[in-house]
Design an enzyme around this catalytic site. Structure first.
Site, PDB file in Angstrom:
ATOM      1  N   GLY A 284       0.764  -1.245   0.000  1.00 18.35           N
ATOM      2  CA  GLY A 284       0.000   0.000   0.000  1.00 18.35           C
ATOM      3  C   GLY A 284       0.789   1.286   0.000  1.00 18.35           C
ATOM      4  O   GLY A 284       0.198   2.362  -0.163  1.00 18.35           O
TER       5      GLY A 284
ATOM      6  N   GLU B  39       3.777  -6.604   1.531  1.00 18.38           N
ATOM      7  CA  GLU B  39       3.304  -6.993   0.197  1.00 18.38           C
ATOM      8  C   GLU B  39       3.253  -5.794  -0.757  1.00 18.38           C
ATOM      9  O   GLU B  39       2.186  -5.432  -1.266  1.00 18.38           O
ATOM     10  CB  GLU B  39       1.889  -7.582   0.287  1.00 18.38           C
TER      11      GLU B  39
ATOM     12  N   GLY C 110       3.314  -3.667  -4.076  1.00 13.59           N
ATOM     13  CA  GLY C 110       3.134  -3.874  -5.509  1.00 13.59           C
ATOM     14  C   GLY C 110       3.634  -2.630  -6.219  1.00 13.59           C
ATOM     15  O   GLY C 110       4.722  -2.582  -6.794  1.00 13.59           O
ATOM     16  N   ARG C 111       2.840  -1.568  -6.072  1.00  9.55           N
ATOM     17  CA  ARG C 111       3.101  -0.314  -6.769  1.00  9.55           C
ATOM     18  C   ARG C 111       4.519   0.219  -6.524  1.00  9.55           C
ATOM     19  O   ARG C 111       5.216   0.607  -7.458  1.00  9.55           O
ATOM     20  CB  ARG C 111       2.085   0.713  -6.282  1.00  9.55           C
TER      21      ARG C 111
ATOM     22  N   ARG D 286      -6.375   3.444 -15.126  1.00  6.65           N
ATOM     23  CA  ARG D 286      -6.305   4.199 -13.865  1.00  6.65           C
ATOM     24  C   ARG D 286      -6.870   5.626 -13.941  1.00  6.65           C
ATOM     25  O   ARG D 286      -7.627   6.022 -13.062  1.00  6.65           O
ATOM     26  CB  ARG D 286      -4.858   4.251 -13.332  1.00  6.65           C
TER      27      ARG D 286
ATOM     28  N   TYR E  70      -9.873   5.968 -11.384  1.00  7.16           N
ATOM     29  CA  TYR E  70      -9.571   6.611 -10.091  1.00  7.16           C
ATOM     30  C   TYR E  70      -9.234   8.097 -10.240  1.00  7.16           C
ATOM     31  O   TYR E  70      -8.674   8.683  -9.310  1.00  7.16           O
ATOM     32  CB  TYR E  70      -8.367   5.936  -9.411  1.00  7.16           C
TER      33      TYR E  70
ATOM     34  N   CYS F 213     -14.419   4.355 -27.634  1.00  8.59           N
ATOM     35  CA  CYS F 213     -15.683   5.007 -27.952  1.00  8.59           C
ATOM     36  C   CYS F 213     -16.431   5.420 -26.674  1.00  8.59           C
ATOM     37  O   CYS F 213     -17.538   4.954 -26.424  1.00  8.59           O
ATOM     38  CB  CYS F 213     -16.508   4.031 -28.788  1.00  8.59           C
ATOM     39  N   GLU F 214     -15.776   6.198 -25.848  1.00 12.60           N
ATOM     40  CA  GLU F 214     -16.433   6.731 -24.645  1.00 12.60           C
ATOM     41  C   GLU F 214     -15.866   8.126 -24.371  1.00 12.60           C
ATOM     42  O   GLU F 214     -14.645   8.332 -24.453  1.00 12.60           O
ATOM     43  CB  GLU F 214     -16.154   5.830 -23.424  1.00 12.60           C
TER      44      GLU F 214
HETATM   45  N1  LLP Z   1      -1.696  -6.890  -0.728  1.00  8.42           N
HETATM   46  C1  LLP Z   1      -3.019  -6.992  -0.960  1.00  8.42           C
HETATM   47  C2  LLP Z   1      -3.803  -7.987  -0.214  1.00  8.42           C
HETATM   48  C3  LLP Z   1      -3.622  -6.155  -1.906  1.00  8.42           C
HETATM   49  O1  LLP Z   1      -4.932  -6.267  -2.127  1.00  8.42           O
HETATM   50  C4  LLP Z   1      -2.835  -5.223  -2.621  1.00  8.42           C
HETATM   51  C5  LLP Z   1      -3.434  -4.340  -3.621  1.00  8.42           C
HETATM   52  C6  LLP Z   1      -1.460  -5.160  -2.353  1.00  8.42           C
HETATM   53  C7  LLP Z   1      -0.926  -6.008  -1.388  1.00  8.42           C
HETATM   54  C8  LLP Z   1      -0.526  -4.234  -3.066  1.00  8.42           C
HETATM   55  O2  LLP Z   1      -0.798  -2.895  -2.847  1.00  8.42           O
HETATM   56  P1  LLP Z   1       0.197  -1.770  -3.425  1.00  8.42           P
HETATM   57  O3  LLP Z   1       1.523  -1.897  -2.688  1.00  8.42           O
HETATM   58  O4  LLP Z   1       0.367  -2.039  -4.871  1.00  8.42           O
HETATM   59  O5  LLP Z   1      -0.501  -0.505  -3.152  1.00  8.42           O
HETATM   60  N2  LLP Z   1      -5.815  -0.864  -9.183  1.00  8.42           N
HETATM   61  C9  LLP Z   1      -5.546   0.099  -8.139  1.00  8.42           C
HETATM   62  C10 LLP Z   1      -4.833  -0.515  -6.964  1.00  8.42           C
HETATM   63  C11 LLP Z   1      -5.552  -1.728  -6.392  1.00  8.42           C
HETATM   64  C12 LLP Z   1      -4.789  -2.353  -5.270  1.00  8.42           C
HETATM   65  C13 LLP Z   1      -5.379  -3.660  -4.917  1.00  8.42           C
HETATM   66  N3  LLP Z   1      -4.683  -4.346  -3.884  1.00  8.42           N
HETATM   67  C14 LLP Z   1      -4.753   1.267  -8.732  1.00  8.42           C
HETATM   68  O6  LLP Z   1      -4.463   1.250  -9.930  1.00  8.42           O
HETATM   69  O7  LLP Z   1      -4.458   2.239  -8.042  1.00  8.42           O
END
Ligand code: LLP
Length: 437
Positions: free
Chosen positions: A244, A288, A290-291, A326, A330, A357-358
């Site tokens: 997150g 965990e 991701g981003r 995105r 968002y 087409c939106e």
């Molecule tokens: N762990 C769990 C259980 C999650 O559901 C997520 C993201 C992460 C870790 C990783 O979170 P991060 O470090 O990437 O923030 N599509 C949206 C983001 C959705 C995130 C869903 N869960 C966007 O483009 O902003």
């Protein structure tokens, strides 16, 4: 002017990534095109690990595979030592194929099927349970397999986070997790199961969070629970604090900065450390991300098909929300550059629109860009997370190719989908089959 992050540069007016000229990449591979710098991902991973290890010896990064599920990205992170947060059977298979060890994965999700649980048990992957129904289902499946399944429960800590409401996951009203007040009952139920062993605890409060304070509060809630559960007899092997941490998307003007990985570690880990020391235990601490691992590694290259002066000056490019959802989902901000004239000063205000087409297919509103003309190449920055992984075939458009670059080398890591790919899964019901007679 856009202040470029260190792994991007401009040479002979062209935007460069990973030592490669984006204009040449677009010419060689066509557009639209996602281009990812391998070195940047490795650097991000190493910075995360050293920030965390400075506070606690047993830390592990479970990369959130949903951010960018290309097998090659998972391989790069596996080589660095990462595990993965997997949220589906597909992500689990990809993570194993990438060389990640089953014990370094956690199968998350609030709506897992019997087949999901069976897969986790057969592969020896731990499961984060999200309900008592899942506990009963997994206990039964593990018994049938003659195994004991190691699990955690996902906690809902009821923490408000400053982010887009669609990606705040730890609110009291969120669909995820079991309320903190009911967690001890859930663990008591798990301890009573013959074929399930609770060995961890899991939480994830949301995404794109630009403040470390909610993470510190999350750690406090989690450690209070760890204390209680330890005294109930739970033998902790891991504490998973989720992902997150947000990233900086605005590189021009005065957009918000993101906390550093060291800033996150120093506000969160001491909270865990003091409780664990008091309890005399040393489980692994997992996060965990991701981003924050992959977002800034990637640019989306897209060709300008036409420029139209109307109510605004519209720059019509060949990538839309089919490839980058995105901004539309968002209202998110991504920096846009004209990649073939990257050091030219802006001459006006442009709105960058896709081919879908939106009316809402707008990737960037009212941006200051150098005089854009048809045939120019734009680069949309920070598209490594939730870019390709959320792409679709909407409007009958195949998803584009992805290229990996490293120190001046470039190769495809996924080809573009063709019209044949769009047709590949179709079946014709018998009554629609044309009879040649
Ligand atoms: N762990 C769990 C259980 C999650 O559901 C997520 C993201 C992460 C870790 C990783 O979170 P991060 O470090 O990437 O923030 N599509 C949206 C983001 C959705 C995130 C869903 N869960 C966007 O483009 O902003």
């Amino acid at each position: 002017m856009v202040k470029l992050p260190p792994h991007l540069s401009v040479q002979n007016q062209h935007l460069m990534i990973g030592g490669c000229d984006t204009v040449k990449l677009a010419f060689t591979y066509g557009t639209p095109l996602y281009v990812t710098d391998e070195t940047r991902i490795r650097d991000n991973y190493r910075e995360w690990i050293s920030a965390l290890s400075a506070h606690y010896p047993l830390v592990r990064i479970l990369y959130a595979a949903k951010a960018n599920g290309n097998l090659n990205i998972l391989k790069i992170l596996a080589m660095e030592g990462a595990g993965a947060d997997v949220f589906s059977a597909g992500e689990l298979h990809l993570a194993l194929l990438a060389g990640m060890k089953p014990e370094h994965l956690l199968f998350n999700g609030s709506s897992k099927t019997e087949a999901d649980h069976r897969l986790a048990v057969s592969k020896g992957v731990r499961v984060s349970l999200d309900s008592l129904d899942e506990l009963a289902m997994l206990d039964q499946i593990a018994e049938e397999a003659g195994k004991v399944a190691e699990v955690s429960f996902r906690v809902n800590p009821a923490i408000d986070v400053p982010t887009h409401p669609k990606i705040a996951t730890g609110l009291a009203t969120s669909k995820f997790g079991i309320p903190a007040a009911e967690i001890t009952d859930a663990y008591a139920a798990a301890l009573a199961c013959k074929n399930v062993a609770p060995v961890g605890i899991h939480c994830h409060i949301g995404s794109q969070i630009l403040d470390t304070e909610p993470f510190r509060r999350e750690a406090e809630v989690m450690m209070e629970l760890v204390d209680e559960l330890f005294h109930m007899g739970v033998k902790f092997k891991f504490i998973d604090l989720g992902g997150g941490l947000g990233v900086k998307y605005e590189h021009s003007g005065s957009g918000p900065d993101a906390p550093t990985f060291a800033g996150y570690a120093s506000s969160v880990l001491p909270v865990c450390k003091s409780v664990l020391a008091r309890l005399g235990i040393q489980p692994e601490i997992w996060i965990e991300p991701g981003r924050s691992l992959v977002c800034d590694s990637t640019v989306l290259l897209s060709k300008v098909n036409s420029v139209k002066k109307a109510h605004k000056t519209f720059v019509n490019i060949d990538a839309g929300f089919n490839l980058l959802a995105r901004p539309v989902m968002y209202d998110s901000y991504h920096e846009v550059l004209v990649a073939n004239r990257a050091d030219e000063a802006p001459d006006g205000t442009y709105t960058v629109t896709g081919p879908i087409c939106e009316t809402g297919d707008i990737l960037a509103h009212d941006r200051q860009l150098p005089g854009v003309v048809a045939g120019d190449l734009v680069a949309i920055l920070d598209t490594g997370a939730y870019g390709y992984s959320m792409a679709s075939q909407y409007n009958g458009r195949g998803r584009c190719a992805e290229v990996l670059v490293r120190n001046g080398q470039a190769e495809l890591m996924r080809r573009a989908e063709t019209i044949d790919d769009l047709m590949a899964t179709l079946k014709t019901p018998s009554w629609l089959q044309v009879n040649p007679e």
